[in-house]
Design an enzyme around this catalytic site. Structure first.
Site, short mmCIF file in Angstrom:
data_model
loop_
_atom_site.label_atom_id
_atom_site.label_comp_id
_atom_site.label_asym_id
_atom_site.label_seq_id
_atom_site.Cartn_x
_atom_site.Cartn_y
_atom_site.Cartn_z
N TYR B 104 -10.62 -7.30 24.91
CA TYR B 104 -9.82 -6.70 25.99
C TYR B 104 -10.64 -5.75 26.85
O TYR B 104 -10.37 -5.59 28.04
CB TYR B 104 -8.58 -6.00 25.41
CG TYR B 104 -7.47 -7.00 25.13
CD1 TYR B 104 -6.79 -7.59 26.19
CD2 TYR B 104 -7.14 -7.38 23.84
CE1 TYR B 104 -5.80 -8.54 25.96
CE2 TYR B 104 -6.15 -8.32 23.60
CZ TYR B 104 -5.49 -8.89 24.66
OH TYR B 104 -4.52 -9.82 24.45
N GLU B 202 -11.45 -12.48 -8.62
CA GLU B 202 -11.08 -13.27 -7.44
C GLU B 202 -9.68 -12.93 -6.96
O GLU B 202 -9.46 -12.67 -5.77
CB GLU B 202 -11.16 -14.77 -7.77
CG GLU B 202 -10.72 -15.67 -6.62
CD GLU B 202 -10.58 -17.14 -7.03
OE1 GLU B 202 -11.09 -17.52 -8.09
OE2 GLU B 202 -9.95 -17.89 -6.27
N ASP B 254 -11.20 -18.16 -10.93
CA ASP B 254 -10.51 -19.33 -11.46
C ASP B 254 -11.53 -20.34 -11.95
O ASP B 254 -12.64 -20.43 -11.41
CB ASP B 254 -9.70 -20.02 -10.33
CG ASP B 254 -8.48 -19.22 -9.93
OD1 ASP B 254 -8.15 -18.23 -10.64
OD2 ASP B 254 -7.86 -19.59 -8.90
#
Lengths: 544, 373
Positions: B104, B202, B254
């Site tokens: 901007y 995680e 995981d």
């Protein structure tokens, strides 16, 4: 019984006059409707005036005026500074169809009119639609009085009928003026009198034409060249152009004693050697008297004449406008960015020599980008305004692949683009498709020549359009750098403390220099490999 | 990108680098030469794995961007506009801004023209990354931020230099302490840290449970999560931890190919931000779990298993091909995963018991040094 019937028929049979015939078939002469009648009249009168002036070595000054008399009634006035017509000839010239000096059976020379029908047909039309006689004023020299005739055509006899006659003073050294009242319609769009005169001016740059339209608006087409066109000479027929009937008549009429001398004296480009070749092939004894040649031998002779290799017809009978003159003239009538013209060497169709000239004008404020190109066709310096589609010259234009020459074209149509194409055919005998002389018949030789000329002009056009596009691109580039320079200067000023105006001035200089040197790059990303290093081979997997 | 550096550029240094670039450009203009900047290429072909440094790095290919080039003129101008804007922010001592906010500031049409200086944020973002690599400074050092999302807890005190606040990460309640957008030393100064190691997990859900169980207190560690794929700040912070605290780093993810890959991003960096690796990779990080072998070793219930998909298998094949997964341990682990045919989420360990992760699994693994490097 059959005899009886035949006798009854014979009672009804009578020769119909040419005038009567044309009264019934006026469309053949270009008088099919009120709009066309007006234009055809102007056209025939102007053509005659131009021919008359040129024959007499006079630079033509032609005045055309159309006055509205009442609704759909107009007076047409055409005046020239030609040699004038002697009193005795005024009647036949304007009041007798198929009268004139132009109709030649064998060979001939290039001229605007050919059959001597045009102007008398206009007189006839005027008479038929208004009942008024034609008014003709003619003066043959500064010391002579002018003759003024009021003239009608006797339709049954195809003869002039003088209904009024007087001598008068005319403040002109010599010239002819015709005034015709007729039923007509005046239009201002395409195929209008104005358009016709403008086109006529383009191909007759040695003429000065003044025109006053029904709204009293005056147009002047100035003289662009001060010399008269090269005079076309009469030529003998070329062997390739002769048909059997005329050949037989020529054999009867000749004063030559032997068939060999018949060939060398009566035909163009036939010398003793060529004559021998023709006769040997036809197995005719060169000493035979022409008169005594049998029909069978004449047929053989004709076949041999057309099968022997003979030099192309003389071109002295042709008077092309000339590429330079054509270019000058086109530039005088239109505000153009590019003009190129080509005059092809003379060529032959059916034994008639002809010459094609093409000019292409491009760009400028008068021509629009997405419109079909303006195609102007001319035969012997006369604009052909109707039957564009049927004309061999149009066919040549559409047969060219304009896309390779800088114009747009879809299929076999007239190309699109801001251009004017002029195709002029100069010929002893222009093969019109009809007596109204609106379209050139489709001869392969004519189309081929026109195509070659168009392509040659096209190549020049392509090079111009290419250059123009490059210039436009360069301009766009220059504008782009100029625009970005302003922002760049400001950013650099903020970053370095140098004065913005100074940086900008330097950038302007540098931009000019880079453009001048053609040093602007256009690659995507220039890769610079500093160190060669083996890069592990793995496929991209996304993270983040 | 040749020099190893621990400390980032200060704002003053960034300003000087930008000015130096601009001076070169101006000198070229004064010499009537096509002004040029050299920008390292951020394409896949210019990324490689540095096995010695154990991180993904940007190669030495650079693209030259010149002003008098039809295809580069605008980018060149934009590069200088971004540079000038960043310098302006530094001079104003402006707070750090998001790249959208910078867009901007840069926005607007050019004089006497309808052309925008920047069409959209995508355009300005790309130029910002160009400027980062051009002057070899990070976005954070330019005073710009990427939105962070990570949280930490543990025996660490930090000084937020902008506010002067001292932040004690042992007193962050159940929510933990948010990782700020800029973790550069001048903004985020480490005061004191007594942790023995750093545990990165995680998943936020796993972090949340461990935090409630005061895992960091009981095990004297810093407990951190980047909530899935880490943003720049989490990675940069972990890199600083490694270099400045010099304590072990363990990563808990995981048991699937995506978890393995997240670990690799913390450890070796990423392809897209290869230029960022040297400042944002923690090559000493160890993968603590979950592993395929752990399933039988810790006797997890079958309810923890999720059937592997075609996409999983495809991604495993891809990851197996990466140079930084070429070690024997990782190739074996990926093979085992394929053979096993199931994945196990770290959240799933509660199926064994709620306390299992905190009390049994992690302490055992760390104690036995059962990790993959």
């Amino acid at each position: 019984m059959p005899e009886l019937k035949a006798e009854e028929f014979a009672k009804q049979q009578r020769s119909i006059s040419v005038a009567e015939f044309f009264e019934k078939n006026r469309h053949l002469l270009g008088f099919d409707n009120a709009i066309k009648a007006l234009l055809t009249t102007v056209k025939e009168a102007v053509d005659n005036s131009l021919d008359a002036c040129e024959d007499a070595d006079i630079l033509p000054e032609i005045f055309v005026k159309i006055e509205e008399l009442s609704t759909n009634k107009y007076k047409i006035i055409v005046e020239d500074n030609g040699p004038g017509i002697v009193k005795a000839q005024i009647g036949p010239v304007f009041g007798k169809l198929l009268y004139g000096s132009k109709f030649q059976t064998f060979g001939g020379k290039q001229g605007r009119g050919q059959q001597g029908i045009g102007i008398s047909a206009a007189v006839l039309y005027s008479q038929m639609t208004t009942g008024k006689p034609a008014k003709i004023i003619s003066k043959i020299g500064p010391k002579e009085k002018a003759h003024c005739f009021l003239l009608k055509i006797s339709i049954e006899k195809n003869d002039p009928e003088i209904v009024g006659e007087e001598e008068l003073d005319w403040d002109k050294d010599h010239g002819t003026r015709i005034e015709l009242d007729m039923e007509a319609k005046y239009v201002e769009k395409r195929a209008s009198v104005l358009e016709y005169l403008k086109e006529t001016a383009v191909v007759n740059p040695h003429a000065k034409i003044t025109y006053i339209d029904p709204l009293k608006q005056k147009y002047e087409f100035k003289r662009v060249v001060e010399e008269l066109p090269k005079k076309a000479e009469k030529v003998k027929p070329h062997p390739y152009g002769v048909e059997l009937g005329p050949l037989l008549r020529m054999l009867k009429a000749t004063s030559a004693r032997t068939i060999k001398s018949f060939l060398t004296t009566e035909f163009d480009k036939v010398g003793a050697g060529t004559a021998d070749l023709i006769l040997r092939a036809a197995e005719i004894d060169p000493r035979v008297m022409p008169r005594l040649l049998s029909l069978e031998s004449a047929e053989k002779l004709l076949k041999s004449m057309q099968g022997t290799k003979i030099m192309v017809p003389s071109t002295t009978c042709l008077s092309p406008i000339g590429a330079d003159t054509l270019m000058k003239s086109l530039e005088a009538e239109y505000n153009l960015e590019f003009v190129h013209a080509v005059t092809r060497p003379a060529s032959v169709y059916r034994g008639n020599s002809f010459q094609i000239e093409v000019a292409i004008g491009y760009g400028g404020p008068e021509l629009t980008q997405d419109q079909p190109v303006k195609v102007f066709r001319f035969a012997n310096r006369v604009p052909l305004l109707y039957q564009q589609g049927a004309c061999a010259l149009t066919k040549a234009v559409t047969a060219v692949e304009w896309k390779s020459y800088g114009l747009q074209q879809s299929g076999d149509n007239i190309p699109n683009g801001p251009a004017i194409i002029i195709v002029h055919m100069a010929s002893v005998w222009a093969p019109f498709t009809s007596e109204s002389k609106e379209a050139i018949a489709n001869y392969d030789e004519i189309i081929k020549e026109a195509k070659l000329a168009l392509q040659e002009c096209g190549r020049q056009l392509q090079s111009f359009v290419g250059k123009r596009q490059r210039h436009a691109l360069a301009k766009k580039k220059a504008d782009m750098f100029k625009l970005y320079s302003i922002e760049l200067a400001e950013a650099l000023s903020n970053l370095t403390g140098a004065k913005k105006e100074d940086i900008q001035a330097k950038l302007v200089k540098l931009t000019d220099e880079m453009l001048k040197l053609g040093a602007i790059e256009d690659n995507e990303v220039k890769e610079e490999v500093k160190v060669k290093r083996k890069v592990g081979a793995f496929k991209g997997g996304d993270d983040e | 990108m040749a020099t190893e550096k621990i400390k980032g550029k200060s704002r003053q240094e960034v300003k000087e680098s930008l000015e130096a670039q601009a001076k070169d450009v101006l000198a070229a203009i004064n010499d009537m030469k096509n002004p040029k900047v050299s920008i390292p290429l951020r394409t896949l072909t210019n990324v490689y794995f540095d096995a010695k440094a154990k991180m993904i790095k940007l190669g030495d290919k650079a693209g030259s961007r010149t002003f008098y080039n039809v295809n580069q003129a605008k980018k060149f101008m934009q590069t200088m506009l971004v540079a000038a804007q960043i310098k302006g922010l530094i001079l104003q001592n402006s707070p750090t801004l998001d790249t959208r906010q910078l867009f901007y500031l840069l926005r607007g049409t050019m004089p006497n023209s309808s052309e925008d200086k920047f069409d959209d944020q995508e355009e300005s973002d790309a130029i910002i990354e160009d400027v980062e690599v051009m002057i070899d400074a990070l976005r954070e050092e330019l005073g710009l931020i990427a939105v962070p999302k990570g949280v930490i807890a543990g025996p660490l005190t930090v000084e937020d230099t902008a506010t002067g606040d001292i932040i004690d990460y042992t007193k962050m309640g159940t929510a933990g302490g948010a990782i700020p957008a800029s973790v550069e030393p001048e903004n985020f100064k480490f005061n004191k840290c007594s942790a023995d190691y750093i545990l990165v997990v995680e998943k936020y859900a796993v972090w949340n449970l461990l935090n409630q169980q005061r895992f960091w207190e009981k095990n004297n560690c810093i407990l951190m999560t980047g909530k899935g794929q880490p943003a720049r700040a989490e990675r940069r912070l972990l890199a600083r931890f490694e270099k400045e605290l010099k304590i072990p780093i363990y990563v808990f993810c995981d048991m699937d190919v995506y978890g393995y890959y997240i670990y690799s991003v913390y450890k070796q960096g990423s392809i897209n931000l290869a230029f960022f690796s040297e400042k944002a990779a923690a090559p000493s990080a160890k993968y603590i779990g979950f592993n395929v072998d752990d399933y039988t070793k810790f006797k997890l219930p079958k309810s923890a298993l999720i059937k592997m998909t075609e996409d999983d298998l495809k991604r495993i094949k891809e990851v197996k091909g990466y140079d930084w997964f070429k070690s024997k341990d990782w190739q074996d682990e990926l093979d085992k995963l394929v053979k096993f045919g199931y994945t196990i989420e770290s959240d799933a360990l509660v199926a064994k018991s709620i306390d299992f992760t905190a009390k049994t699994y992690l302490p055992t693994k760390i104690k036995n040094k059962e990790w993959i490097d």
